[in-house]
Design a protein around this motif. Structure first.
Motif, PDB file in Angstrom:
ATOM      1  N   LYS A   1       0.815  -1.219   0.000  1.00 11.52           N
ATOM      2  CA  LYS A   1       0.000   0.000   0.000  1.00 11.52           C
ATOM      3  C   LYS A   1       0.849   1.269   0.000  1.00 11.52           C
ATOM      4  O   LYS A   1       0.648   2.166  -0.812  1.00 11.52           O
ATOM      5  CB  LYS A   1      -0.934   0.005   1.234  1.00 11.52           C
ATOM      6  N   THR A   2       1.822   1.310   0.914  1.00 15.86           N
ATOM      7  CA  THR A   2       2.648   2.513   1.023  1.00 15.86           C
ATOM      8  C   THR A   2       3.516   2.673  -0.229  1.00 15.86           C
ATOM      9  O   THR A   2       3.740   3.787  -0.708  1.00 15.86           O
ATOM     10  CB  THR A   2       3.516   2.441   2.300  1.00 15.86           C
ATOM     11  N   THR A   3       3.955   1.545  -0.783  1.00 12.67           N
ATOM     12  CA  THR A   3       4.783   1.603  -1.990  1.00 12.67           C
ATOM     13  C   THR A   3       3.965   2.131  -3.175  1.00 12.67           C
ATOM     14  O   THR A   3       4.441   2.950  -3.961  1.00 12.67           O
ATOM     15  CB  THR A   3       5.345   0.196  -2.318  1.00 12.67           C
TER      16      THR A   3
ATOM     17  N   THR B   1      10.135   1.026   1.853  1.00 13.47           N
ATOM     18  CA  THR B   1       9.152   1.433   2.865  1.00 13.47           C
ATOM     19  C   THR B   1       9.392   0.644   4.145  1.00 13.47           C
ATOM     20  O   THR B   1      10.061  -0.376   4.139  1.00 13.47           O
ATOM     21  CB  THR B   1       7.726   1.102   2.396  1.00 13.47           C
ATOM     22  N   ARG B   2       8.805   1.136   5.199  1.00 17.82           N
ATOM     23  CA  ARG B   2       8.772   0.370   6.453  1.00 17.82           C
ATOM     24  C   ARG B   2       7.314   0.047   6.721  1.00 17.82           C
ATOM     25  O   ARG B   2       6.431   0.758   6.237  1.00 17.82           O
ATOM     26  CB  ARG B   2       9.290   1.240   7.583  1.00 17.82           C
ATOM     27  N   PRO B   3       7.053  -0.988   7.514  1.00 17.73           N
ATOM     28  CA  PRO B   3       5.650  -1.248   7.842  1.00 17.73           C
ATOM     29  C   PRO B   3       5.011  -0.001   8.455  1.00 17.73           C
ATOM     30  O   PRO B   3       5.668   0.734   9.187  1.00 17.73           O
ATOM     31  CB  PRO B   3       5.744  -2.368   8.882  1.00 17.73           C
ATOM     32  N   THR B   4       3.777   0.226   8.093  1.00 19.98           N
ATOM     33  CA  THR B   4       3.086   1.403   8.613  1.00 19.98           C
ATOM     34  C   THR B   4       2.441   1.050   9.956  1.00 19.98           C
ATOM     35  O   THR B   4       1.555   0.199  10.015  1.00 19.98           O
ATOM     36  CB  THR B   4       2.000   1.854   7.597  1.00 19.98           C
ATOM     37  N   PHE B   5       2.918   1.682  11.012  1.00 17.24           N
ATOM     38  CA  PHE B   5       2.352   1.413  12.335  1.00 17.24           C
ATOM     39  C   PHE B   5       1.294   2.459  12.622  1.00 17.24           C
ATOM     40  O   PHE B   5       1.540   3.408  13.353  1.00 17.24           O
ATOM     41  CB  PHE B   5       3.430   1.468  13.427  1.00 17.24           C
TER      42      PHE B   5
ATOM     43  N   TYR C   1      -5.782   8.064   2.970  1.00 22.90           N
ATOM     44  CA  TYR C   1      -5.436   7.408   4.229  1.00 22.90           C
ATOM     45  C   TYR C   1      -4.764   6.090   3.899  1.00 22.90           C
ATOM     46  O   TYR C   1      -5.400   5.172   3.384  1.00 22.90           O
ATOM     47  CB  TYR C   1      -6.691   7.087   5.056  1.00 22.90           C
ATOM     48  N   ASP C   2      -3.488   6.007   4.176  1.00 24.18           N
ATOM     49  CA  ASP C   2      -2.753   4.757   3.956  1.00 24.18           C
ATOM     50  C   ASP C   2      -2.702   4.042   5.306  1.00 24.18           C
ATOM     51  O   ASP C   2      -1.986   4.451   6.209  1.00 24.18           O
ATOM     52  CB  ASP C   2      -1.351   5.104   3.435  1.00 24.18           C
ATOM     53  N   LEU C   3      -3.501   2.988   5.422  1.00 23.60           N
ATOM     54  CA  LEU C   3      -3.686   2.360   6.730  1.00 23.60           C
ATOM     55  C   LEU C   3      -2.810   1.124   6.894  1.00 23.60           C
ATOM     56  O   LEU C   3      -2.761   0.271   6.001  1.00 23.60           O
ATOM     57  CB  LEU C   3      -5.162   1.961   6.891  1.00 23.60           C
TER      58      LEU C   3
HETATM   59 MG   LIG Z   1       2.356   0.693   4.763  1.00 21.92          MG
END
Ligand SMILES: [Mg+2]
Ligand SMILES: Nc1nc2c(ncn2[C@@H]2O[C@H](COP(=O)(O)OP(=O)(O)OP(=O)(O)O)[C@@H](O)[C@H]2O)c(=O)[nH]1
Length: 319
Positions: A35-37, A50-54, A71-73
């Motif tokens: 998702k973040t990528t 990216t790093r995991p989204t906390f 919103y990137d959850l």
């Molecule tokens: Mg993420």
């Protein structure tokens, strides 16, 4: 937009017109789906580690006269349980990302997808089966076996399914364009034609083969600096993508968009207007890829210019 939502928005805001161009999108999916990528690729034309989204990343993204609040959850279990409902409930658009190589968790992904649809029964849904650049990526059929898209037809809900790669950008912009159009209240958004200001042919090693500026001489000289900037951006991107055979990207250059596709040795790119549909431009240059190699063998100069003029006269700038 629902009547109630419109009412609430017009109460909150004096400038209702501009509010209508603001859309919220929730991007969800299991942890590690990409998702973040994907967001990084769309927002910054970049493939960043990216790093995991906390928790949640909130990004503002302007595209084709709309302003998206995305919103990137984070997708880890506790976040799915606590955060998703809160943000999904009010989103204008939903994007679900699946790691198409993570077959062990397809069932879990399907279950979470179902849950999310329960939180928001109206927003158009874009389902992205990501990481197709990897050899073991699932085919469309494999994914369709696990995810029930028939339900959308039954309730007449807007949805789209696409396979994509956040890494190479392949097929990502087409699907984002679909979502943009679904969310736009402005039916004047051009859906078919683009305005091509010119383009480039590059070798995949970064050497330039042709730069073509289109339009009248006055228009061309006005855009000379833009094309120099575009040239630099392309070289930067090609360095990043040197190990990949296929790649697509969309790069914002000044007030215009630079669309690029790489297929093997050959890289084609065009510059189009800021509100033009990138998907159409990508389609055009993908078609040209086939012809251009043939044309190269006979004529070495102005290949791209001629092909554009011959095949896409309505899409190139006239003035
Ligand atoms: Mg993420
Ligand atoms: N090969 C390949 N790797 C990808 C792609 N998209 C993402 N990745 C990789 O997958 C990993 C996870 O990506 P993220 O974007 O952090 O995943 P996420 O969905 O945001 O994960 P959470 O924030 O934990 O929910 C990273 O190592 C990315 O580099 C893709 O299209 N192809």
């Amino acid at each position: 937009m629902s009547f109630l939502k419109k009412l609430m928005r017009s109460r909150d805001s004096k400038d209702d017109e501009s509010e209508d161009t603001k859309k919220t999108i929730a991007i969800i999916g299991l942890d590690g789906a990409g998702k973040t990528t994907i967001l990084g690729r769309l927002l910054k034309s970049d493939y960043a580690l990216t790093r995991p989204t906390f928790g949640i990343n909130i990004e503002i993204y302007k595209y084709r006269s709309l302003e998206f609040i995305v919103y990137d959850l984070g997708g880890q279990t506790p976040l799915r349980e606590t955060l998703w409902e809160k943000f999904v409930i009010s989103a204008d658009g939903l994007v679900f990302v699946l790691d198409s190589t993570d077959r062990k968790r397809f069932d879990l992904a399907a279950e979470e997808f179902n849950n999310a649809l329960g939180y928001n029964e109206n927003a158009p849904v874009l389902f992205l089966s990501n990481k197709i650049d990897l050899e073991n990526a699932a085919s469309a059929d494999e994914v369709l076996d696990v995810i029930d898209f028939g339900r959308f037809t039954r309730v007449q809900r807007k949805y789209s399914f696409a396979r994509c790669s956040a890494l190479t950008g392949e097929l990502l912009f087409e699907s984002w364009d679909w979502l943009t159009l679904e969310l736009s209240d402005d039916k004047n958004l051009p859906t078919t034609n683009v305005k091509i200001y010119g383009g480039y042919i590059f070798d995949s090693d970064g050497s330039e083969i042709e730069t073509t500026l289109l339009g009248k001489p006055k228009t061309q000289s006005k855009h000379a600096t833009l094309f120099k900037k575009g040239n630099k951006e392309i070289k930067k991107y090609l360095r990043m993508m040197e190990h990949y055979d296929r790649a697509e990207t969309l790069i914002q250059v000044d007030e215009k968009q630079l669309v690029l596709t790489k297929e093997g040795q050959l890289v084609l790119s065009v510059i189009i207007g800021e509100n033009d549909p990138a998907a159409r431009a990508i389609q055009i240059i993908k078609n040209l890829h086939k012809n251009i190699e043939r044309k190269f063998e006979t004529e070495k100069t102005e290949c791209l210019k001629q092909l554009l003029e011959d095949n896409y006269p309505l899409d190139i700038i006239k003035d």
